[in-house]
Design a protein around this motif. Structure first.
Motif, PDB file in Angstrom:
ATOM      1  N   TRP A 183       0.831  -1.206   0.000  1.00 44.95           N
ATOM      2  CA  TRP A 183       0.000   0.000   0.000  1.00 44.95           C
ATOM      3  C   TRP A 183       0.871   1.264   0.000  1.00 44.95           C
ATOM      4  O   TRP A 183       0.639   2.193  -0.779  1.00 44.95           O
ATOM      5  CB  TRP A 183      -0.916  -0.010   1.219  1.00 44.95           C
ATOM      6  N   ARG A 184       1.877   1.304   0.874  1.00 40.74           N
ATOM      7  CA  ARG A 184       2.739   2.480   0.956  1.00 40.74           C
ATOM      8  C   ARG A 184       3.528   2.672  -0.335  1.00 40.74           C
ATOM      9  O   ARG A 184       3.767   3.815  -0.769  1.00 40.74           O
ATOM     10  CB  ARG A 184       3.683   2.359   2.150  1.00 40.74           C
ATOM     11  N   HIS A 185       3.919   1.576  -0.962  1.00 35.95           N
ATOM     12  CA  HIS A 185       4.628   1.674  -2.242  1.00 35.95           C
ATOM     13  C   HIS A 185       3.717   2.277  -3.310  1.00 35.95           C
ATOM     14  O   HIS A 185       4.106   3.227  -4.011  1.00 35.95           O
ATOM     15  CB  HIS A 185       5.108   0.288  -2.663  1.00 35.95           C
ATOM     16  N   GLU A 186       2.497   1.734  -3.447  1.00 30.47           N
ATOM     17  CA  GLU A 186       1.573   2.238  -4.462  1.00 30.47           C
ATOM     18  C   GLU A 186       1.182   3.687  -4.182  1.00 30.47           C
ATOM     19  O   GLU A 186       0.991   4.490  -5.102  1.00 30.47           O
ATOM     20  CB  GLU A 186       0.325   1.361  -4.511  1.00 30.47           C
ATOM     21  N   GLU A 187       1.054   4.023  -2.904  1.00 28.74           N
ATOM     22  CA  GLU A 187       0.735   5.395  -2.521  1.00 28.74           C
ATOM     23  C   GLU A 187       1.810   6.359  -3.016  1.00 28.74           C
ATOM     24  O   GLU A 187       1.513   7.420  -3.583  1.00 28.74           O
ATOM     25  CB  GLU A 187       0.609   5.479  -1.000  1.00 28.74           C
ATOM     26  N   SER A 188       3.074   6.003  -2.818  1.00 25.98           N
ATOM     27  CA  SER A 188       4.168   6.874  -3.247  1.00 25.98           C
ATOM     28  C   SER A 188       4.286   6.915  -4.767  1.00 25.98           C
ATOM     29  O   SER A 188       4.617   7.960  -5.343  1.00 25.98           O
ATOM     30  CB  SER A 188       5.497   6.418  -2.625  1.00 25.98           C
ATOM     31  N   VAL A 189       3.997   5.807  -5.448  1.00 26.50           N
ATOM     32  CA  VAL A 189       4.027   5.787  -6.916  1.00 26.50           C
ATOM     33  C   VAL A 189       2.949   6.713  -7.472  1.00 26.50           C
ATOM     34  O   VAL A 189       3.178   7.463  -8.426  1.00 26.50           O
ATOM     35  CB  VAL A 189       3.849   4.352  -7.449  1.00 26.50           C
ATOM     36  N   ASP A 190       1.751   6.677  -6.887  1.00 26.57           N
ATOM     37  CA  ASP A 190       0.678   7.586  -7.294  1.00 26.57           C
ATOM     38  C   ASP A 190       1.130   9.040  -7.182  1.00 26.57           C
ATOM     39  O   ASP A 190       0.953   9.845  -8.104  1.00 26.57           O
ATOM     40  CB  ASP A 190      -0.559   7.386  -6.410  1.00 26.57           C
TER      41      ASP A 190
END
Length: 349
Positions: free
Chosen positions: A269-276
């Protein structure tokens, strides 16, 4: 420091202006991990070697790592060394899959690169389809509208979720080899139609980063295919979610919905959040750099799990299977071939 000149087009005048950038030398590459694992798939870890942004024009495949010792171990005693199967992809040779609620640790060691380590879990998801109701009947080019109700049983503690909806379409390959809509009802089917939907859950958002950021302005409207939310409003409770859905591109195929309710690990989740955030801030050219989150020690990338509850239902509430409707690109054939068969059937039939 080495110098690099970047030429940028300025406006309609077509003039160019050189921008001089200082790029640090002495870059040391690291292992980059890409592993988003789920109980629905075999263990798989993709490895590559990182490179500076302003590197020489080398094809991406040149950075793939094909020689490495890759081991996944679980706190339940599971342990397996993954095998390289091509293009930097290391997979289970024993058919092993992640198990929900078990914490796994990845170790990877490639020649000439620092060894890496990462840990994550596959969170369980407990959900059920209650029913589907047609509220607007389809007519002509009007796709109709449907309310789909789900139950989500949330365990105590913080959890992050998403719901994704799409629909089937008949498909074939056109003369260029691209997937296209087919008019043949005996064709293969595939998920070509994302579903537009609204929800009665006020915490649903368009992007992962909006879920935790209360300052992010949000106007409730239709979600396009997928929406994200947390259990902040219903921690440890059972929640009924109502989704009002319609297709963006109605087809002759009666609505066959696929609803995926996913539970995300904190790392993923934190990875996808930062990619967004990274891409919404114009990537590397942003005035305020956004760093992409990684849980890989001494490396880059992500090792994170998710699980999902999948529901396959038509407009009348009947369950369907991918096998029955030949769902999958392996079933698709050339469109011209399908047209020839249809014409032969018309002549003989």
């Amino acid at each position: 420091m080495r110098r690099l000149f970047v030429w940028m087009l300025l406006g309609a005048a077509g003039c160019t202006t050189p921008i001089e950038l200082d790029v640090p030398g002495g870059y040391e590459p690291r292992l980059a991990v890409d592993s988003k694992f789920t109980p629905d798939s075999l263990w798989s870890v993709r490895l590559s070697q990182s490179a500076p942004y302003f590197s020489d024009l080398v094809p991406p495949e040149a950075y793939l790592v094909t020689e490495a010792a890759v081991v996944v171990a679980g706190e339940d005693g599971f342990r397996e060394a993954l095998v390289h199967v091509g293009e930097g992809d290391f997979r289970s040779a024993l058919g092993s899959r992640p198990v929900p609620e078990v914490r796994y640790t990845l170790t990877a060691n490639a020649p000439g690169l620092p060894p890496v380590r990462a840990s994550s879990i596959v969170p369980a998801v407990d959900a059920a389809l209650i029913d589907i109701e047609e509220i607007v009947a389809p007519a002509d080019h009007d796709p109709g509208a449907y309310v789909i109700r789900l139950n989500l049983h949330d365990a105590p503690g913080p959890h992050r979720y998403s719901v994704k909806m799409d629909m089937l379409d008949w498909v074939c390959y056109d003369e260029r080899g691209f997937l296209s809509t087919s008019e043949n009802t005996d064709s293969a089917t595939w998920y070509r139609n994302l579903v537009l939907f609204t929800s009665d859950l006020p915490s649903m958002r368009d992007y992962v980063f909006q879920v935790a950021d209360a300052s992010e302005p949000f106007v409730p409207e239709q979600f396009y295919g997928e929406a994200y939310f947390s259990d902040d409003l219903f921690d440890g409770e059972t929640l009924e979610i109502a989704l009002e859905a319609t297709s963006e591109n109605p087809t002759a195929l009666s609505p066959h919905f696929r609803i995926l309710l996913r539970s995300w690990s904190d790392a993923l989740w934190r990875h996808e959040e930062s990619v967004d955030r990274y891409y919404l801030n114009e990537g590397p050219f942003s005035e305020r750099p956004v760093f992409v989150y990684s849980n890989v020690e001494d490396g880059l990338g992500v090792f994170g799990g998710w699980s999902q509850a999948a529901f396959y239902v038509d407009a009348e509430g009947n369950a369907w299977t991918e096998e029955d409707l030949k769902t999958g690109l392996s079933y698709a054939r050339p469109c011209a071939e399908e047209m020839e068969e249809a014409e032969e059937t018309d002549e003989t039939g």
